[in-house]
Design a protein around this motif. Structure first.
Motif, short mmCIF file in Angstrom:
data_model
loop_
_atom_site.label_atom_id
_atom_site.label_comp_id
_atom_site.label_asym_id
_atom_site.label_seq_id
_atom_site.Cartn_x
_atom_site.Cartn_y
_atom_site.Cartn_z
N GLY A 23 -1.12 9.47 -10.11
CA GLY A 23 -0.32 8.57 -9.28
C GLY A 23 -0.87 7.16 -9.21
N VAL A 24 -1.55 6.74 -10.29
CA VAL A 24 -2.12 5.40 -10.32
C VAL A 24 -1.00 4.39 -10.53
N TYR A 25 -0.99 3.31 -9.74
CA TYR A 25 0.02 2.29 -9.99
C TYR A 25 -0.58 0.89 -10.10
N GLU A 36 -2.79 6.22 -23.51
CA GLU A 36 -1.35 6.28 -23.29
C GLU A 36 -0.95 6.24 -21.82
N GLY A 37 -1.92 6.29 -20.94
CA GLY A 37 -1.62 6.18 -19.52
C GLY A 37 -1.04 7.44 -18.91
N ARG A 38 -1.16 8.58 -19.59
CA ARG A 38 -0.56 9.81 -19.05
C ARG A 38 -1.37 10.39 -17.90
N ALA A 47 -3.30 8.72 -15.96
CA ALA A 47 -3.12 7.80 -14.82
C ALA A 47 -1.85 8.16 -14.06
N ILE A 48 -0.78 8.50 -14.75
CA ILE A 48 0.46 8.89 -14.09
C ILE A 48 0.25 10.18 -13.29
N ASP A 49 -0.47 11.14 -13.89
CA ASP A 49 -0.75 12.39 -13.17
C ASP A 49 -1.49 12.14 -11.86
N PRO A 51 0.10 10.93 -2.31
CA PRO A 51 0.42 12.31 -1.94
C PRO A 51 -0.63 13.29 -2.43
N TRP A 68 -7.94 2.70 -18.44
CA TRP A 68 -6.48 2.86 -18.41
C TRP A 68 -5.80 1.88 -19.35
N LYS A 69 -5.14 2.39 -20.36
CA LYS A 69 -4.33 1.59 -21.29
C LYS A 69 -5.06 0.32 -21.72
N TYR A 101 0.84 -1.20 0.00
CA TYR A 101 0.00 0.00 0.00
C TYR A 101 0.87 1.25 0.00
N VAL A 102 0.66 2.10 -0.97
CA VAL A 102 1.43 3.35 -1.05
C VAL A 102 0.47 4.50 -0.83
#
Lengths: 145, 180
Positions: B132-134, B124-126, B128-130, B32, B98-99, B28-29
């Protein structure tokens, strides 16, 4: 002796694994940029497979994050800006080399605190024993409580 | 006497730390993003690329962003719950696909039901990165002021929804009501 050969092969392969990241081709023609790219991707944790760096992981997300790093380097962003980009999204956990923050301050300070505390305790014990030894004519054995 | 109490006390403190450590999920992360403005996005709609799904259109009400993909087992697992939640009409449920493969995603919604008010396609998953999806599925709760209030990482369950999401949604509504 029979074991030696496979052992050497294993050792050689272990070295190869460290040398190669998951990328099949360099991300940059410029060796300086490539070096920066490799350094940064080796410092960022892949959050899907948490014990790998994004340089080593073949997870899709790691690939996407390598792309982000590549694009940011190409766009002229500094290493610190790229790290901050990742921290803003994934938190400090994304860094393999953690920063000093208010929350983990104790962790960073612990070695020094323990060393100082230990030295303090050691000095006190030695001094007390020395004092006891001086007072008690029977010697240190008898002086212990 | 102190010779025993001090080490024993230290031992208890260490033991307490280790015991708490055992209970925690190392995968679990914490996000932020909690307490920060939700990252903005404008993406094509999954069903019709000529429409766009934009986060700014959702401002002024609490909403939920659910990150999913047809390749994700946990998403299949939670889908029924999402359909049930959407029927409660508590908040708009926005999907972030997502992707994924567009055809497969659309077929998934046709077959299993569509709980989403809108689905944004993040090929493209961009985005999702914004955010903080992992690891899908991930579900975010965004307040009326556009601040991320909560993130749930794992398949959604009715229990989590009732315990973690509904009280926050109600509190957000109540808070907004008292201000205006």
């Amino acid at each position: 002796m029979k074991l030696l050969k496979p052992l050497l092969v294993a050792l050689a392969l272990a070295g190869a694994g460290n040398a190669l990241a998951i990328d099949t081709q360099p991300a940059f023609d410029d060796p300086n940029l490539q070096q920066r790219y490799e350094n940064i991707t080796r410092e960022l944790r892949c959050l899907v497979c948490q014990n790998e760096t994004i340089a080593d992981s073949n997870a899709t997300l790691a690939g996407d994050l390598r792309r982000e790093v590549r694009e940011m380097i190409a766009a002229g962003r500094t290493d610190d800006e790229i790290r901050q980009f990742m921290i803003d999204r994934y938190g400090d956990f994304v860094l393999y080399r953690p920063r000093l923050t208010a929350i983990n301050f104790l962790l960073w300070a612990a070695p020094v605190l323990l060393l100082v505390g230990g030295a303090f305790a050691a000095v006190r014990v030695v001094r007390r024993r020395a004092a006891e030894a001086d007072i008690d004519p029977a010697g240190p054995e008898a002086g212990q409580s | 006497m102190w010779k025993f109490i001090v080490p024993f006390g230290l031992f208890l403190v260490l033991g307490a730390f280790l015991y708490v450590g055992l209970q925690r999920d190392p995968s679990y992360v914490p996000s932020p993003l909690i307490g920060k403005p939700a990252p903005q996005f404008t993406l094509p709609s999954l069903q019709d690329a000529s429409y766009s799904v934009a986060s700014k259109d959702l401002k002024g009400q609490p909403w939920v962003l659910n990150v999913w993909g047809t390749w994700c087992g946990g998403c299949r697992q939670e889908h029924e719950t999402l359909v049930a939640i959407s029927k409660m009409n508590a908040v708009p449920l926005i999907g972030l696909n997502w992707k994924d493969d567009n055809g497969a995603a659309q077929q998934w919604l046709r077959e299993l039901g569509n709980p989403y008010a809108a689905v944004a396609e993040d090929r493209e998953g961009r985005v999702a990165i914004d955010w903080g999806v992992y690891g899908a599925p991930e579900t975010f709760l965004i307040g009326a002021d556009g601040i991320v209030m909560y993130k749930h990482i794992a398949p959604m369950t009715m229990e989590v929804w009732q315990k973690e999401f509904m009280p926050r949604i109600e509190a957000a509504r109540a808070g907004k009501g008292s201000k205006t």
